[in-house]
Each structure stands twice: as C-alpha cells, then as structure tokens.
Design an enzyme around this catalytic site. Structure first.
Site, PDB file in Angstrom:
ATOM      1  N   SER A   1       0.844  -1.189   0.000  1.00 49.77           N
ATOM      2  CA  SER A   1       0.000   0.000   0.000  1.00 49.77           C
ATOM      3  C   SER A   1       0.882   1.242   0.000  1.00 49.77           C
ATOM      4  O   SER A   1       1.674   1.425  -0.906  1.00 49.77           O
ATOM      5  CB  SER A   1      -0.964  -0.047   1.189  1.00 49.77           C
TER       6      SER A   1
ATOM      7  N   GLU B   1      -9.318  -5.899  -4.204  1.00 53.53           N
ATOM      8  CA  GLU B   1      -8.676  -4.953  -3.280  1.00 53.53           C
ATOM      9  C   GLU B   1      -9.697  -4.179  -2.443  1.00 53.53           C
ATOM     10  O   GLU B   1      -9.615  -4.139  -1.221  1.00 53.53           O
ATOM     11  CB  GLU B   1      -7.802  -3.982  -4.070  1.00 53.53           C
TER      12      GLU B   1
ATOM     13  N   HIS C   1      -7.732  -5.774   0.205  1.00 52.00           N
ATOM     14  CA  HIS C   1      -6.501  -5.011   0.404  1.00 52.00           C
ATOM     15  C   HIS C   1      -5.819  -5.424   1.702  1.00 52.00           C
ATOM     16  O   HIS C   1      -6.441  -5.531   2.753  1.00 52.00           O
ATOM     17  CB  HIS C   1      -6.866  -3.523   0.453  1.00 52.00           C
TER      18      HIS C   1
END
Length: 529
Positions: A209, A345, A435
C-alpha cells in the site's frame, strides 16, 4: 466516495519474543544487547537517526547520538505519532520514533552473509508501525534471511511544506520527511548490517500500500540510488495518483493538484491561529504539541472545505518526478522486481457507477469491448464488476505497467495475483482477497492475529508465499526446488503467479489480460490523480 474514505482503503495489516539469552553487537554508535528465542535472534528499538523533535521537526533525519555502555535492544521503540484509524494499540506513540528492528537466524554458516530484507509498512502514510506483530521477521529468519522493519514519520510530520521551511537551510531537501527517514534507514543498513551478519550488497526493499508507493519512489528517486538490490511492491499501484506527489508550490503547479503543498501548509497554520509565512511563524508551528500537528490526519483546502491528503510532494530532490513518469522515460533504478495485487482490493471508491452501462461507458476502449472483457455473459452483479474494475484500475493494471517498464530495461519482473481468502474469512470476503489480506501470508504470521485459528490450508499458503519472498531475497528469483515455476513477465508471455482461491499456486498467462487491456485504455480521469 470522498477522499477521507479512500485513505482508509490504503491501510495495511507484534509480538515481542521473550528473551532466552542475550546477544551483543557493537556498532560505531554503541553496543546493542538483543535476545534469542526458538532459533531466532532479534534486536528491537534500534535508533537509526536522532529524535526529530523540537528544532529537528521538519528537518532531514540527523545522526544518532552515540551511547555509552550496552543498550537494551529487547523491546520495540515507540511508534511514530499518528492518528488512530484502526483498532487501538497499547504501544506508545511519539515524535521520537526513528527506530528499526532486526530478526536473524541465531546460527548461520561461518563466513556466510545473510540476504537482507527491509520492510516498509503501509497505512496511507498516516498510520503504521514496524513493530506490528504481522511484520515479525521470525519466519524469514528461519529461512536464512535477515528481516528489518523500520519506522518513518507519518501524516503532517512526514509530509509538510511551508514558505519559511523552503527558505530555511536551502541546501537541505524539503517536504518529504517520511521518504528521507526511509532513505536514512537504508543508509544505516548499508553501514551497519554486516555487524549482524547481513550482506549490504544483497538488500531487498519491500512494502505494501503506502509502503508499496514508497518502494516506487525509492526506485525512481536519485537520493536512493545504490541503497538496495531488489524490490517487491505489494498493492502499491504504479500510475500517477493520490499518493504519488503533488507540487511543492504554485511555481510548479499541476492541474491535477489544484492546491500546492505550501498552500496546504499555510492553511494549516491559519487554523492554528498562526499568521504569516516568516521564520517566526515556523517557530510557532514547531512549538505546537503533537496532537495539534496531527489534527485528524487530513487537511482542509481553504476553498470549499474539502478534505485533502497531506501526502508526498514533488520537491525536486527526493521526488523529482512521479514513478509513472520515470517508468515511461526508463529512468528508474533497474533491479529485479516482484509486483502484484490482490484479487478484490476494495469494494468501493475510486470509481462510481449506478449501472453497468454507466460503468462500461467510462472505458476509453469502448463500452462494448469493456463489456466483453468484464461481463461477457451479462450476468455479473454490478457490485462485483465495480470491485473488479477498481482493483484493475488502481492496482493490477499499474502493476503490469511497472513490470513492462522493467522488462523493457532487461530486468526480471515477476507479477503475482493473490486470490486466497483464509477459511475463517470466506463468509465475509466472498468476492476475493481484499486489500492487505496477503500480509500475514507473506510474513507467515497468521498466528499473530488475536483469536486467529488458521487452518492447515491457510498455513500451507503462508509457507508457500513466505518461501517465494525469501527465495527472491536470496537470489533475485522467487522459484525454489519443488515449487511451481514463476516465470518472469514479458509482454508477449504475460505470465503471472496466481495464488488461487483454492490455496494452490499456479504460474499461468494472466487470465485478466482482456480486462487489463481494456483498463489500460480507460479515460485517465477515472484513474485517481
């Protein structure tokens, strides 16, 4: 979806090892006493720079003050000051937070230098910690790899611009203090890791990320050249977007960023009743307590009250251009690369549509081509299509773009898709792997989660991923004996490693190719900028 909501989507996923006996390493700054347990020696809370407090707030990281005697390195240091966006943590938080942690095998072959991995956590550049239990390096150490986690300044401590700052110490880089911390940590590793048995010429950086965005920046920043040898990017995008860098001032205005970083700083000062942009105003800003600097983590743009992100800045020294710009020009550091994303995600944000027609009309490749790629039978629900399109648009296609840029320079680039959902989470995440869900599998730390009861299949997937990552750190190739072959990406072959929903790992031609081709041609306004 507003910008505040988007930040929560960029979050990423600590356990101290009880000491069994002490291990001491002597560095130029002083001696460190670590601990050993279950075949792994760890050193925690090692300062790699001076505390960035007082006059050092919004300055590049400074050298560590040497200490006398033996420093206890059996406990983590404080997390960096941050806004709590997730579950509360009992770990202390402070501006004095520039620490790193090391895990290594307690025993290794005499004279053998260990490959080194340096982890950069995610958390939207607003929160995170190198002491999070998910990031324990014990399993990497058991595979003969040294794992290092670092802290870096967050939020307005990590990214801040102000006219008086730009004039103060004109020879220093400005604005991107989080990136400066990461670079300082890598320089510390290069100077000191040999004392722990690590190889300074075999360093792999990796992050997820915002940590993945950081790896993109380190790959394309002149200031980070020569500090690492391989890189892994997990769900870090690759195209220009919200976290890639906005202009420092009106002088280098960008139409995609109507509010410059300096304007944001001025607006923040005014909210704190600090007027002017002179050195006195800067001194008053440095005197503010940490909670006022944090101020909820976001900014008001001073126009319509919209909240904006105080993130990375194109400062001309650390960040000279966005990663996508560098990749298109072939100006990145050329090293072996692993890059990829998860299968689902996020389920919202970044892309809005109330109907399939509205969704597919946003593809520059044409509505019919997009429909054929995403919904050939016409029976997929809109919510599922939105998840697929957002995942492809923000993460999967930019990963392919990045891999193609490396393949064009002759560097091996390996793409993955992580589709596995832990057995206990399948009822919650029916569309695929969300995610940051790959993190406990990469580190093989499934047991670190409170109440976690991983199944045998969960643990097998974790062992496989951890082994691929460790192999890559050792050799620059993720393959290993008895493992499915993971071929490097080429535009012609389009090969990926798919960590499938059923728990198998399969090297194959990317089944998303038609989708990613359609996404590649999508209207640029849809890609977050």
């Amino acid at each position: 979806m507003n910008r505040l909501s988007r930040l929560f989507l960029l979050a990423c996923g600590l356990s101290a090892l009880s000491p069994a006996h002490a291990q001491t390493v002597t560095l130029p700054d002083g001696a460190l006493r670590g601990s050993t347990q279950d075949g792994v020696t760890s050193y925690k809370g090692i300062p790699f720079a001076a505390p960035p407090v007082g006059a050092w707030r919004w300055r590049p990281p400074q050298p560590v003050e040497p200490w006398q005697g033996e420093r206890d390195a059996t406990s983590f240091g404080a997390d960096c000051a941050q806004v709590a966006f997730g579950p509360p943590s009992a770990r202390p938080k402070s501006e004095d937070c520039l620490f790193l942690n090391i895990w290594r095998p307690a025993q290794s072959e005499p004279g053998r230098k260990l490959p080194v991995m340096v982890w950069i956590y995610g958390g939207a550049f607003l929160f995170g910690s190198g002491a999070d239990p998910t990031y324990s390096g014990a399993q990497f150490a058991r595979q003969g790899v040294m794992l290092i986690t670092i802290n870096y300044r967050l939020g307005r401590f990590g990214f801040f611009a102000f006219p008086a700052l730009s004039k103060e110490h004109p020879d220093e880089p400005k604005g991107n203090y989080a990136y400066m911390d990461q670079i300082a940590a890598l320089k510390w590793v290069r100077r000191n890791v040999a004392a722990f048995g690590g190889d300074p010429e075999n360093v792999t950086i990796f992050g997820e990320s915002a940590g993945g965005v950081s790896v993109h920046t380190l790959l394309t920043s002149p200031a980070a050249r020569g500090l690492f040898n391989k890189a892994i990017i997990e769900s870090g995008g690759g195209r220009d977007g919200t976290l890639t860098g906005r202009p420092m001032s009106k002088d280098n205005a960008d139409p995609n960023y109507p509010v410059s970083a300096q304007t944001t700083g001025i607006n923040f000062a005014r909210r704190q009743k600090i007027e002017g942009t002179d050195p006195a105003a800067l001194a008053n800003l440095r005197a503010l307590p940490a909670d006022q600097i944090l101020d909820g983590g976001l900014e008001t743009d001073g126009k319509d009250g919209a909240r904006i992100y105080p993130g990375p800045i194109v400062d001309g020294t650390i960040v000279t251009q966005t990663a996508e710009q560098a990749y298109r020009k072939g100006q990145q550091t050329v090293v072996p690369l692993v890059i990829g994303s998860n299968s689902a995600e996020v389920t919202g944000g970044f892309l809005a549509a109330s109907s399939k027609d509205e969704l597919f009309s946003q593809f520059k490749s044409g509505k019919q081509a997009a429909m054929a790629a995403y919904d050939p039978a016409g029976d997929r629900p809109l919510a599922e299509l939105l998840t697929m399109a957002i995942t492809d648009r923000v993460w999967a296609e930019p990963a392919r773009l990045t891999a193609a840029a490396y393949a064009a320079k002759g560097a091996p680039a390996y793409i993955y898709r992580f589709s596995y959902v832990a057995d206990a989470m399948r009822d919650r995440f029916k569309e695929g792997a969300p995610h940051a869900s790959e993190l406990p599998f990469v580190f093989d730390t499934l047991q670190s989660r409170p109440g976690s009861q991983p199944t045998a299949k969960d643990e097998a997937v974790a062992r496989t991923m951890n082994r691929y990552w460790a192999n890559f750190a050792r050799t620059g190739k993720p393959d290993g004996e008895g493992m499915p072959t993971w071929q490097a990406y080429t535009p012609a072959g389009d090969m990926i490693m798919d960590f499938r929903a059923d728990g198998t790992a399969v090297g194959e031609a990317d089944p998303r190719k038609a989708r990613l081709d359609a996404t590649e041609k999508a209207d640029g306004s849809v890609i977050p900028r």
